[in-house]
Design an enzyme around this catalytic site. Structure first.
Site, PDB file in Angstrom:
ATOM      1  N   CYS A  94       4.337  -3.036   2.162  1.00  9.73           N
ATOM      2  CA  CYS A  94       2.912  -3.174   1.828  1.00  9.73           C
ATOM      3  C   CYS A  94       2.062  -3.645   3.007  1.00  9.73           C
ATOM      4  O   CYS A  94       0.961  -3.153   3.215  1.00  9.73           O
ATOM      5  CB  CYS A  94       2.715  -4.090   0.617  1.00  9.73           C
ATOM      6  N   ASP A 139      -5.285  -1.825  -2.662  1.00 12.16           N
ATOM      7  CA  ASP A 139      -3.938  -2.284  -2.978  1.00 12.16           C
ATOM      8  C   ASP A 139      -2.925  -1.181  -2.685  1.00 12.16           C
ATOM      9  O   ASP A 139      -3.019  -0.082  -3.235  1.00 12.16           O
ATOM     10  CB  ASP A 139      -3.897  -2.663  -4.463  1.00 12.16           C
ATOM     11  N   HIS A 197       0.190  -1.132  -3.551  1.00 13.01           N
ATOM     12  CA  HIS A 197       1.350  -1.216  -4.445  1.00 13.01           C
ATOM     13  C   HIS A 197       1.362  -0.130  -5.524  1.00 13.01           C
ATOM     14  O   HIS A 197       1.444  -0.412  -6.719  1.00 13.01           O
ATOM     15  CB  HIS A 197       1.412  -2.605  -5.075  1.00 13.01           C
TER      16      HIS A 197
END
Length: 460
Positions: free
Chosen positions: A139, A341, A343
Site C-alpha cells: 500500500c 485508498d 486497499h
C-alpha cells in the site's frame, strides 16, 4: 485463523496485515466502527456479503486466491462511503480550493482526475519467483506511485489538466501511465520499487514506511531520462535551499548536441524555449519531506501547518495513514483529511495491441474517503513539485510565511548546507551500460547504492 464470539467469524474489511511478512488482517466485527474507519449504515451486516479470512500468517502470497474470490464483493463498500457534508467551507485539493456548496461536481472531477494506484494481482512474479500480487504489503508503494504520478502530470500536462472517462487523452498521459504498469521493464512499477527497496533494507513483500518509499523513488528517478526529475528527500526535518539549487540547476546542452537528444528531454525543451547558451536550466523538482509529527499520535500543534501545505500551489499531498495502513492524502475539509485508498485489489492491466492502456481502473470514481487529522499516524511525508525555479522560490516564500512562523516548527528551511553535515553530492546514475529496468532486475546489483537509514516508519 479462528474467530471468537457469537458470530463465529471474522469479517475482513481491509487488505492489510500487521505482523510477520504480511501480518494479520485488520478486522472489523459487526459492532460499530470507530470514527476513523469507513462510515457504513446500521444495516451494513445485512447489506453486504460476509466471508471468513483463512490465510496462513507466514504465507503472504496465498492471499491472491482469497482476494480473487472476493474481489467483486469488495467494491460494494464504496457505496457506503460518507458523502461530503453541506457546508460553506472550502475544500482544498492539491493547492486548489473548491467551494463545496456550488462546486461539488467540479471537486469530484478534480479528485477523480488523480491517478489511483491500488493493489494488483496476476502480474509477473517479482524477481521471477516472488509474489504476483502486492495485496497486504504494497500500500505505501502504491501511495508513492500516486504522489509521483501527480508530479509527472504537473510536469507534462499541468495542474489544471482534467481527466474524463472514455475520452481520448494526450499521448503524454498514456506515457505517464505506462511508467507505473506492473511490469519489470516499467521504471516505477511495483517490481522496480520492491527490488530497489532491498537496497533500503526491505525484503520483497515487506511493508514500507514513508521515508523508505521516498528514498526508493529518488533512486529510481535516476534511470528515468524522459521525465528528467530531480528528487530531493530532506533529512533531519531540514530542507536546504543551496543543495536543491545545486541539484536542479544544470547546464543546457550545447548547440551541436541538441539534435542528438530526444525532443521530450528537459534540456531540449528548455533550448526550444530560448534558454540562453551557458545559463543553467532548471531540472523539475520533486521535493519530499519526511516528518515525525509526534510520538504515538500527531501533535495538535502541527495541524494548522500541515493543512497549510495542501493550500500551496506546489502541493503533491502527503504519504501516511495508520500503522501498516498507508493512504495518499490529497486535501482537507475542516479537520478532516481527504485521501485516496489503495486497499482494493484489481487485476493486472497491460498495454493493448495499439500500445495504449485501458485506464478505467486507474481513476477512483467514488466519493473519496476522509479521516480526522488527529487520527493520522505521526509518520508522514509531504510532497511538492516545482517545475521551474520560480516555483521553488515561491514555495520557499510560502514556507517562511506559513510554516516557519510557528513556535514549534514542522520542519526547517535553511539557505546554506549545515557545516556539521557531510558534503552534499547530487545523486547520480551508477555507471552501468544497461537500462534502469535491467539494472534492478537482480537485487545483487543494488550494491552501487548506499543504504540510507529510515527517518521514521509508521509505528506498529
Amino acid at each position: 485463523m479462528e474467530s471468537t464470539g457469537s458470530s463465529g467469524r471474522l469479517w475482513e474489511l481491509q487488505f492489510e496485515r500487521s505482523s510477520g511478512r504480511g501480518g494479520v488482517f485488520a478486522t472489523l466485527t459487526d459492532s460499530a466502527p470507530s470514527s476513523a474507519e469507513l462510515q457504513v449504515p446500521g444495516s451494513f451486516a445485512a447489506a453486504v456479503v460476509k466471508w471468513p479470512v483463512e490465510l496462513a500468517q507466514d504465507d503472504s502470497w496465498r492471499m491472491e486466491s482469497v482476494l480473487s474470490r472476493y474481489e467483486n464483493q469488495i467494491t460494494i463498500f464504496a457505496d457506503y462511503l460518507e458523502e461530503f457534508p453541506d457546508t460553506d467551507e472550502l475544500v482544498w485539493i492539491l493547492g486548489k480550493p473548491h467551494l463545496l456548496k456550488t462546486e461539488k461536481s467540479k471537486l469530484l472531477s478534480d479528485i477523480s482526475a488523480r491517478l489511483w494506484f491500488t493493489y494488483r494481482r496476476k502480474f509477473s512474479p517479482i524477481g521471477g519467483t516472488g509474489p504476483s500480487s502486492d495485496a497486504g504489503w504494497g500500500c505505501m508503494l502504491r501511495c508513492g506511485q500516486m504522489m509521483l504520478a501527480q508530479a509527472l502530470i504537473c510536469r507534462h500536462l499541468g495542474r489544471d489538466w482534467n481527466w474524463e472517462k472514455q475520452k481520448e487523452q494526450p499521448k503524454e498521459y498514456q506515457r505517464i501511465l505506462q511508467c507505473f504498469l506492473d511490469r519489470k521493464d516499467c521504471c516505477y512499477s511495483i517490481h522496480q520499487m520492491a527490488q530497489m527497496g532491498v537496497g533500503e533494507g526491505k525484503s520483497i513483500g515487506e511493508w514500507f514506511g514513508p521515508n523508505t518509499v521516498a528514498q526508493v523513488l529518488k533512486k529510481l528517478a535516476l534511470f528515468d531520462e524522459w521525465n528528467s526529475l530531480a528528487v530531493y528527500v530532506s533529512m533531519d526535518n531540514t530542507v536546504v535551499i543551496e543543495d536543491i539549487k545545486k541539484m536542479c540547476c544544470v547546464l543546457p546542452l550545447s548547440a551541436d548536441t541538441v539534435g542528438e537528444s530526444p525532443p521530450d528531454t528537459l534540456n531540449a525543451s528548455n533550448q526550444s524555449k530560448g534558454t540562453p547558451a551557458g545559463r543553467p536550466a532548471w531540472k523539475p523538482l520533486l521535493l519530499i519531506v519526511p516528518l515525525r509529527l509526534g510520538i504515538n499520535q500527531i501533535n495538535p500543534v502541527y495541524v494548522d501547518a500541515f493543512k497549510e501545505c495542501f493550500k500551496m500551489p506546489q502541493s503533491l499531498g502527503a504519504l501516511g495513514g495508520k500503522p501498516n495502513n498507508a493512504y495518499y492524502f490529497i486535501g482537507f475539509l475542516g479537520d478532516e483529511l481527504i485521501f485516496l485508498d489503495p486497499h482494493t485489489t484489481q487485476t493486472f492491466v497491460d498495454t493493448e495491441e495499439n500500445g495504449t492502456v485501458d485506464d478505467q481502473t486507474f481513476h477512483c470514481l467514488q466519493s473519496p474517503q476522509r479521516m480526522n487529522i488527529l487520527n493520522l499516524d505521526p509518520s508522514v511525508a509531504l510532497g511538492f513539485f516545482c517545475k521551474e525555479e520560480k516555483d521553488f522560490d515561491s514555495w520557499c516564500s510560502l514556507v517562511q510565511k506559513e510554516i516557519l512562523k510557528e513556535n514549534l516548527r514542522m520542519f526547517e528551511l535553511v539557505q546554506k548546507h549545515p557545516s556539521h553535515w557531510p558534503p552534499f553530492v547530487p545523486p547520480a546514475k551508477p555507471e552501468v551500460t544497461t537500462t534502469g529496468a535491467e539494472f534492478i532486475d537482480s537485487t545483487e546489483q543494488l550494491e552501487e547504492f548506499d543504504l540510507e537509514e529510515d527517518f521514521e516508519i509508521l509505528s506498529v
